[in-house]
Design an enzyme around this catalytic site. Sequence first.
Site, PDB file in Angstrom:
ATOM      1  N   CYS A   1      13.617 -53.497 -12.666  1.00  0.00           N
ATOM      2  CA  CYS A   1      12.642 -54.167 -11.917  1.00  0.00           C
ATOM      3  C   CYS A   1      13.359 -55.176 -11.354  1.00  0.00           C
ATOM      4  O   CYS A   1      12.844 -55.620 -10.091  1.00  0.00           O
ATOM      5  CB  CYS A   1      11.693 -54.578 -12.663  1.00  0.00           C
ATOM      6  SG  CYS A   1      11.969 -55.853 -13.956  1.00  0.00           S
TER       7      CYS A   1
ATOM      8  N   ALA B   1      -0.896 -56.394 -22.335  1.00  0.00           N
ATOM      9  CA  ALA B   1      -0.039 -56.656 -21.264  1.00  0.00           C
ATOM     10  C   ALA B   1      -0.209 -55.542 -20.056  1.00  0.00           C
ATOM     11  O   ALA B   1      -0.026 -54.544 -20.159  1.00  0.00           O
ATOM     12  CB  ALA B   1       1.510 -56.385 -21.687  1.00  0.00           C
ATOM     13  N   MET B   2      -0.737 -55.991 -19.083  1.00  0.00           N
ATOM     14  CA  MET B   2      -0.932 -55.251 -17.628  1.00  0.00           C
ATOM     15  C   MET B   2       0.148 -55.519 -16.655  1.00  0.00           C
ATOM     16  O   MET B   2       0.384 -56.563 -15.836  1.00  0.00           O
ATOM     17  CB  MET B   2      -2.203 -55.511 -17.148  1.00  0.00           C
ATOM     18  CG  MET B   2      -3.406 -55.623 -18.360  1.00  0.00           C
ATOM     19  SD  MET B   2      -4.951 -55.779 -17.902  1.00  0.00           S
ATOM     20  CE  MET B   2      -5.070 -54.201 -16.931  1.00  0.00           C
TER      21      MET B   2
ATOM     22  N   CYS C   1      13.960 -56.194 -22.843  1.00  0.00           N
ATOM     23  CA  CYS C   1      12.762 -56.786 -22.411  1.00  0.00           C
ATOM     24  C   CYS C   1      11.698 -56.594 -23.447  1.00  0.00           C
ATOM     25  O   CYS C   1      10.752 -57.596 -23.692  1.00  0.00           O
ATOM     26  CB  CYS C   1      12.165 -56.337 -21.074  1.00  0.00           C
ATOM     27  SG  CYS C   1      10.912 -56.732 -20.537  1.00  0.00           S
TER      28      CYS C   1
ATOM     29  N   ASP D   1      -0.342 -46.854 -16.350  1.00  0.00           N
ATOM     30  CA  ASP D   1      -0.404 -46.522 -17.653  1.00  0.00           C
ATOM     31  C   ASP D   1      -0.776 -47.900 -18.463  1.00  0.00           C
ATOM     32  O   ASP D   1      -1.764 -47.641 -19.248  1.00  0.00           O
ATOM     33  CB  ASP D   1       1.152 -46.590 -18.525  1.00  0.00           C
ATOM     34  CG  ASP D   1       1.606 -45.169 -18.037  1.00  0.00           C
ATOM     35  OD1 ASP D   1       0.929 -44.092 -17.584  1.00  0.00           O
ATOM     36  OD2 ASP D   1       2.996 -44.924 -17.636  1.00  0.00           O
ATOM     37  N   SER D   2      -0.390 -49.242 -18.278  1.00  0.00           N
ATOM     38  CA  SER D   2      -1.040 -50.276 -18.803  1.00  0.00           C
ATOM     39  C   SER D   2      -2.487 -50.433 -18.589  1.00  0.00           C
ATOM     40  O   SER D   2      -3.235 -51.065 -19.539  1.00  0.00           O
ATOM     41  CB  SER D   2      -0.123 -51.395 -18.488  1.00  0.00           C
ATOM     42  OG  SER D   2      -0.255 -51.733 -17.176  1.00  0.00           O
TER      43      SER D   2
END
Length: 373
Positions: A208, A14-15, A109, A20-21
């Site tokens: 977000c 998951a980007m 989430c 970090d991702s």
Amino acid sequence: MTQTSQRPLRVLAAMSGGVDSAVAAARAAEAGHDVTGVHLALSANPQSFRTGARGCCTIEDSRDARRAADVIGIPFYVWDLAERFREDVVEDFIAEYEAGRTPNPCLRCNEKIKFAALLDKALALGFDAVCTGHYATVVTLEDGSRELHRASDMAKDQSYVLGVLDERQLAHAMFPLGDTLTTKDEIRAEAERRGLAVAKKPDSHDICFIADGDTQGFLASRLGTSEGDIVDEAGAKVGTHEGAFGFTIGQRKGLRIGHPAPDGKPRYVLDISPVNNTVTVGPAEALDVTSLTAIRPRWCGAAPAGPGVYTAQLRAHGGETAVTARPEGDGLRVDFEEPVRGVAPGQAIVLYDGTRVVGSATISATRRAAAMA
């Protein structure tokens, strides 16, 4: 004990579009796994979501994630989960505040999107694991079972927001950043060495889906305004507000109380009553909580059979406190060794045994050291 399987896995990374991702996906690929990158489109109108920082929803973030995947040399896709995100995260967030509770949308989430909707789709497509850039550690025991532990670096530990993962979800989770004692600057330096353009992309801890960071304004636009009273512990009116949903337990700023308390000390939100749209305020010591009850427990393994002594974390960036926790029916009762301050219904409590995450639950009610008058 080891964090990851020795055999190569088919991994869905998951980007988000953040550093970090991107580094997590790069590490997974470098470890020999067959990695595919995916960016989750979580807004039907991406332009309305936050820009200029690490996110998970904007067009800018999608492009950053795609560029990172190209540099790593892995396939990349964008999956539209906007409707699930709206129903399971945004609408839940609004409903919780409307009911006078304080939710954590990041936990929701992780539970409902990244390790439910995304994981289910990944498994259906033949992937073995979902990889994210969270700072936490998965330990595989000799019998093949898995445990979730804090990250090696406590300053970056994100196990609190992963405390909602159950045994099945944990079996397919991969967190390549969790077992490295590196600072965020070193992660950024690693990203730069790898040629990832997100190396200098700023972080953000905002919600977000609230583009300007104005939570109260966001809620007012969905729930409308409704003038109500701010009262003290004796029930005397000391001010007014435009909606009880705009407050959280322990809040001090933004109360707009016209005159000081008799003792001259600051006043804090002690209680929120959506039924009569009333907010109760009082002194800081009235926030001290000695015990709580929680609902919807989720265990990172087998559920405890009886009372146990643990430490508990009540906020994403909070410290630990000693507790005794015992299952009660479908819920949980937690007693604190020492009173803790500012605990709000709707928040998550995450239990730890050393560094191991035992499980989490949603706080439904608290008992205070000094009962309100």
